[in-house]
Write a protein that holds these residues in place. Sequence first.
Motif, PDB file in Angstrom:
ATOM      1  N   GLN A 186       0.813  -0.843   0.220  1.00 21.67           N
ATOM      2  CA  GLN A 186       0.262  -0.368   0.161  1.00 21.67           C
ATOM      3  C   GLN A 186       1.269   1.296   0.002  1.00 21.67           C
ATOM      4  OE1 GLN A 186      -2.983   0.238   3.891  1.00 21.67           O
ATOM      5  NE2 GLN A 186      -3.411  -2.416   2.823  1.00 21.67           N
ATOM      6  N   GLN A 187       2.019   1.510   0.875  1.00 26.70           N
ATOM      7  CA  GLN A 187       2.790   2.549   1.083  1.00 26.70           C
ATOM      8  C   GLN A 187       3.654   2.695  -0.575  1.00 26.70           C
ATOM      9  OE1 GLN A 187       3.110   4.506   2.874  1.00 26.70           O
ATOM     10  NE2 GLN A 187       5.408   5.266   2.611  1.00 26.70           N
ATOM     11  N   ALA A 188       4.097   1.501  -1.292  1.00 25.53           N
ATOM     12  CA  ALA A 188       4.678   1.637  -2.558  1.00 25.53           C
ATOM     13  C   ALA A 188       3.606   2.023  -3.777  1.00 25.53           C
ATOM     14  CB  ALA A 188       5.057   0.682  -3.473  1.00 25.53           C
ATOM     15  N   ASP A 189       2.264   1.425  -3.515  1.00 29.07           N
ATOM     16  CA  ASP A 189       0.973   2.547  -4.836  1.00 29.07           C
ATOM     17  C   ASP A 189       1.381   3.789  -3.941  1.00 29.07           C
ATOM     18  OD1 ASP A 189       1.239  -0.187  -5.612  1.00 29.07           O
ATOM     19  OD2 ASP A 189      -0.568  -0.833  -4.486  1.00 29.07           O
ATOM     20  N   ASP A 193       2.188   6.475  -6.900  1.00 25.62           N
ATOM     21  CA  ASP A 193       0.916   7.477  -7.603  1.00 25.62           C
ATOM     22  C   ASP A 193       1.058   9.014  -7.243  1.00 25.62           C
ATOM     23  OD1 ASP A 193      -0.566   5.258  -8.337  1.00 25.62           O
ATOM     24  OD2 ASP A 193      -1.855   5.707  -6.206  1.00 25.62           O
ATOM     25  N   SER A 194       2.333   9.868  -6.546  1.00 25.72           N
ATOM     26  CA  SER A 194       2.787  10.895  -5.772  1.00 25.72           C
ATOM     27  C   SER A 194       3.292  11.830  -6.559  1.00 25.72           C
ATOM     28  CB  SER A 194       2.895  10.572  -4.265  1.00 25.72           C
ATOM     29  OG  SER A 194       1.998  10.642  -3.089  1.00 25.72           O
ATOM     30  N   ILE A 195       4.335  10.369  -7.003  1.00 23.18           N
ATOM     31  CA  ILE A 195       5.500  10.723  -7.519  1.00 23.18           C
ATOM     32  C   ILE A 195       4.875  10.964  -8.677  1.00 23.18           C
ATOM     33  CG2 ILE A 195       7.679  10.240  -8.858  1.00 23.18           C
ATOM     34  CD1 ILE A 195       8.229   7.878  -6.251  1.00 23.18           C
ATOM     35  N   GLU A 196       3.580  10.151  -9.554  1.00 22.28           N
ATOM     36  CA  GLU A 196       3.404  10.146 -10.558  1.00 22.28           C
ATOM     37  C   GLU A 196       2.698  11.880 -10.831  1.00 22.28           C
ATOM     38  OE1 GLU A 196       0.558   8.388 -13.888  1.00 22.28           O
ATOM     39  OE2 GLU A 196       0.714   7.335 -11.912  1.00 22.28           O
ATOM     40  N   ARG A 197       1.907  11.808  -9.701  1.00 19.79           N
ATOM     41  CA  ARG A 197       1.034  13.442  -9.493  1.00 19.79           C
ATOM     42  C   ARG A 197       2.202  14.171  -9.837  1.00 19.79           C
ATOM     43  NH1 ARG A 197      -3.506  14.739  -5.419  1.00 19.79           N
ATOM     44  NH2 ARG A 197      -3.855  16.933  -6.043  1.00 19.79           N
ATOM     45  N   ILE A 198       2.852  14.544  -8.542  1.00 12.97           N
ATOM     46  CA  ILE A 198       3.948  15.344  -9.267  1.00 12.97           C
ATOM     47  C   ILE A 198       4.800  15.820 -10.437  1.00 12.97           C
ATOM     48  CG2 ILE A 198       6.248  16.620  -7.529  1.00 12.97           C
ATOM     49  CD1 ILE A 198       5.232  14.761  -5.231  1.00 12.97           C
ATOM     50  N   ASP A 337      12.394   5.549  -1.445  1.00 12.32           N
ATOM     51  CA  ASP A 337      12.126   4.586  -0.708  1.00 12.32           C
ATOM     52  C   ASP A 337      11.096   3.883  -1.857  1.00 12.32           C
ATOM     53  OD1 ASP A 337      12.513   5.922   1.013  1.00 12.32           O
ATOM     54  OD2 ASP A 337      11.042   7.189   1.425  1.00 12.32           O
ATOM     55  N   VAL A 338      10.388   3.964  -2.699  1.00 13.90           N
ATOM     56  CA  VAL A 338      10.388   3.106  -3.630  1.00 13.90           C
ATOM     57  C   VAL A 338      10.668   1.834  -4.437  1.00 13.90           C
ATOM     58  CG1 VAL A 338       8.893   2.998  -5.464  1.00 13.90           C
ATOM     59  CG2 VAL A 338       7.772   4.825  -4.627  1.00 13.90           C
TER      60      VAL A 338
END
Length: 581
Positions: A186-189, A193-198, A337-338
């Motif tokens: 869950q943390q990786a997902d 998603d956050s990296i993609e949005r940024i 982290d990913v």
Amino acid sequence: MLEELELRDLGPIETATIDPAPSMTAITGETGAGKSMLLNALRMISGAPADTRRVAPGASQAWAQGIFLIDAQGTLKTMLDDAGIDVDDDELFLSRTIPARGRSRAVLSGKTVPRAVQADIAAQLVTIHGQADQLRLASTARQRAFLDRYARNGDLRATFAKAYNEYENVCERLHKLNSQEASMRQQADYLKDSIERINRVNPKEGELDELLERRDRIEHATQIASGVERALADLDPSQFEEASESVGVTQLIANAAQALRSIQTSGTFAQLADRLDAASADIDDIVFSLSRQLDEDVQSGDLDVINERIHELNELTGRWGPKLSDVIAWRDQAMIDVEDLDASPEQVRKLEEERDARHRETLTAARDLSKSRARAARSLCKRVKSELAQLAMAGAQLDIVVNERQGDDALDSTGVDTIEFLFTPFPGSQPLPMGTSASGGELSRLMLALELCASDVPVQSAASDHGQSDERRQRMTFIFDEVDAGVGGKAAVELGRRLAQLAQHEQVIVVTHLPQVASWASRQYVVGKETQGNSTHTSVHEVSGDDRVREIARMLAGSESETSLDHARELLEQSVLEQEP
């Protein structure tokens, strides 16, 4: 080792002090005199449950204190340190107060401690073998520890303990990783998603500040243009065709400077003219900057694009900010982290392989330890049987069963085996677990036989990482009560001899009614009743010389006849161990 035992208002004893010998001490006296009170005092300081019935009639409390000479090393030192007890001159004071009403109080070297703490520390110093006491080796853990001590398994235990701890550490890491696997996914997902949005917004360092300034210019464009134009018209009208014939500030300053230079009488005016030229240069620079402001093409349609961009950047700072630089830094760290989280399946496989290897190593060490225990069990049983035969228990025997456990749960912190001490008190009886298979006297003699067999065996330190220590443990004080029950004649002499043999290695205090046992003691105390008027008091005093001869004679014949006195002297003279070569 017990140096002194003092008690007050315990049962019929108002006050008493005994100084046990470092070797063997005998406590004697007529039946009902109060010998049991000395044992109760030792039980008190050993952390036994409080019994207010032991408080002397009319007294407010009973009190007992033991002073022990200790070697505060190993387990004992750790326990004292954990309890915050400081030891001076290698002497440890254990005291206990039991009030007639209320709660008891346990004190170690002046510091009040919980009774359980006192009991744990006392267990390292004194062991009582009597019918009223829980058998020392009744528990499986103590039986295993005793067998390991006899087998000198210090090195094997240290090797196993090290392997087992390493195996447990790997198992714990693996369990933690597996239990967190779902949350890690869950943390990786979330990070992805956050990296993609940024990255979709693609913020730049300082971009938000620039956009806010630009929006401010657009929103105030008319006001800015009007003010700039008025300023330029006053400074340099040549910037505008309709005012090209007007004279601006720069021209006026130039005229003033020229007028000053035309003066020939003083150099001061030339300096002032130079200052006017410098001011004119500054004004020219200002004019140039203002002119560029008018040249910028600011379209009102750009405002919507800028506001939309500012909104996107504000969303990023609101979630990962507070500054845009924080957002960029968070994204960069999240990318690292990913990678770590995505590598967790590989890490699980590596830990599983390490766990299996550690398990094999630990199992090998446990089996080596179990084989040593089995060999020691056979030897110990043989020796105990021989000792019991000399203690009026011919036909009695001890069986020590060492069985290797099977299955996935076979291995634990003690090894891979189960250990059970079974006692057969007489031929034809069924072997039963210790503590349920014999009388108090038989169990006391069994414990004496066991302690004799183990008394010359040094204790190896299992706490050492290398298991190299052969240092003896803290010298124990053994209290034997009822050990002489049902014993007489030659067997009584052998019982006394073996207590004296144990006293060469440990401190022994024996409560006995047999002169053949008491005669072997290095020191003897008599508990007796004294009647003064209408009151009866119990006294405890040491006997030596002729007084001891008379006490032994009383124990032999109930009188002090010449025959009994001669017999007592002879018994004392014969009760001496041969010196070891």
